[in-house]
Design a protein around this motif. Sequence first.
Motif, PDB file in Angstrom:
ATOM      1  N   GLU A  56      -2.884  23.806 -48.506  1.00 58.19           N
ATOM      2  CA  GLU A  56      -3.780  24.650 -49.304  1.00 58.19           C
ATOM      3  C   GLU A  56      -5.089  24.823 -48.549  1.00 58.19           C
ATOM      4  O   GLU A  56      -5.404  24.061 -47.653  1.00 58.19           O
ATOM      5  CB  GLU A  56      -4.020  24.052 -50.688  1.00 58.19           C
ATOM      6  CG  GLU A  56      -4.502  22.620 -50.652  1.00 58.19           C
ATOM      7  CD  GLU A  56      -4.511  21.964 -52.022  1.00 58.19           C
ATOM      8  OE1 GLU A  56      -4.207  22.645 -53.017  1.00 58.19           O
ATOM      9  OE2 GLU A  56      -4.835  20.795 -52.079  1.00 58.19           O
ATOM     10  N   ASP A  57      -5.835  25.831 -48.914  1.00 55.33           N
ATOM     11  CA  ASP A  57      -7.088  26.140 -48.225  1.00 55.33           C
ATOM     12  C   ASP A  57      -8.243  25.441 -48.939  1.00 55.33           C
ATOM     13  O   ASP A  57      -8.988  26.063 -49.688  1.00 55.33           O
ATOM     14  CB  ASP A  57      -7.298  27.660 -48.195  1.00 55.33           C
ATOM     15  CG  ASP A  57      -8.524  28.041 -47.391  1.00 55.33           C
ATOM     16  OD1 ASP A  57      -8.819  27.361 -46.404  1.00 55.33           O
ATOM     17  OD2 ASP A  57      -9.187  29.028 -47.758  1.00 55.33           O
ATOM     18  N   THR A  58      -8.377  24.125 -48.701  1.00 52.49           N
ATOM     19  CA  THR A  58      -9.454  23.351 -49.305  1.00 52.49           C
ATOM     20  C   THR A  58     -10.224  22.630 -48.216  1.00 52.49           C
ATOM     21  O   THR A  58      -9.726  22.431 -47.107  1.00 52.49           O
ATOM     22  CB  THR A  58      -8.912  22.307 -50.303  1.00 52.49           C
ATOM     23  OG1 THR A  58      -8.085  21.378 -49.595  1.00 52.49           O
ATOM     24  CG2 THR A  58      -8.127  22.961 -51.415  1.00 52.49           C
ATOM     25  N   ALA A  59     -11.444  22.222 -48.556  1.00 53.30           N
ATOM     26  CA  ALA A  59     -12.285  21.506 -47.592  1.00 53.30           C
ATOM     27  C   ALA A  59     -11.623  20.197 -47.166  1.00 53.30           C
ATOM     28  O   ALA A  59     -11.624  19.852 -45.981  1.00 53.30           O
ATOM     29  CB  ALA A  59     -13.654  21.232 -48.204  1.00 53.30           C
ATOM     30  N   GLU A  74      -8.429  19.402 -47.059  1.00 54.81           N
ATOM     31  CA  GLU A  74      -7.270  19.674 -46.206  1.00 54.81           C
ATOM     32  C   GLU A  74      -7.718  20.043 -44.786  1.00 54.81           C
ATOM     33  O   GLU A  74      -7.154  19.564 -43.800  1.00 54.81           O
ATOM     34  CB  GLU A  74      -6.453  20.816 -46.821  1.00 54.81           C
ATOM     35  CG  GLU A  74      -5.168  21.110 -46.132  1.00 54.81           C
ATOM     36  CD  GLU A  74      -4.016  20.223 -46.563  1.00 54.81           C
ATOM     37  OE1 GLU A  74      -2.946  20.364 -45.956  1.00 54.81           O
ATOM     38  OE2 GLU A  74      -4.181  19.400 -47.471  1.00 54.81           O
TER      39      GLU A  74
END
Length: 183
Positions: A76-79, A81
């Motif tokens: 997922e596009d998270t900080a 990750e």
Amino acid sequence: MAKTAKTAKSQDKLSGIIEVDEFFMALSEKGSKKLTNGRKARKRGGDSDKRTKDEQVPILLSIARSKHIVNKVLAEDTALEIETHFEPHITDNSVLCSDGAWPYVNIAAHKNCDHKRLVNGKNRVIESVYHIQTVNGAITHFKSWVIGKMKGVATKYLPHYLAWFRESNAKYDFQQIIVAAYR
């Protein structure tokens, strides 16, 4: 084989001027008999909805000016990750060039890196040296290679195509190849 895996891990460090950016590709279940989430098939590679992240796969691509590439398909596009998968590949005291996203600010602080933020629309080049044009060019090259030459790939095989792309763009000399083959 274990020795080769160890040396490959030690070579996954980026140093010097490092450019990083994340990009998205359409989720593809090419070749699957049943599609997940009850979604209808996109006929002939039809467009996915680019406004929602449900049908997009985030990919992190970083490249040093020595053309050494590290990439990862993210869950997922998270900080969290981005930090988890990018920070181990950065050597301390490097120069990090990014689009200004906050995960890169944290990584630069943890690794004691000089961070050059190229916020979209303001600066394309800082101090005539620092830019993210190399990584953006690599992203464009990868996308055109996958979509044009490969005619699209299934998302589950995306890490394999990223590795193929990375190795095909590596700058090896023949002596390094021969030494690596006989280890």
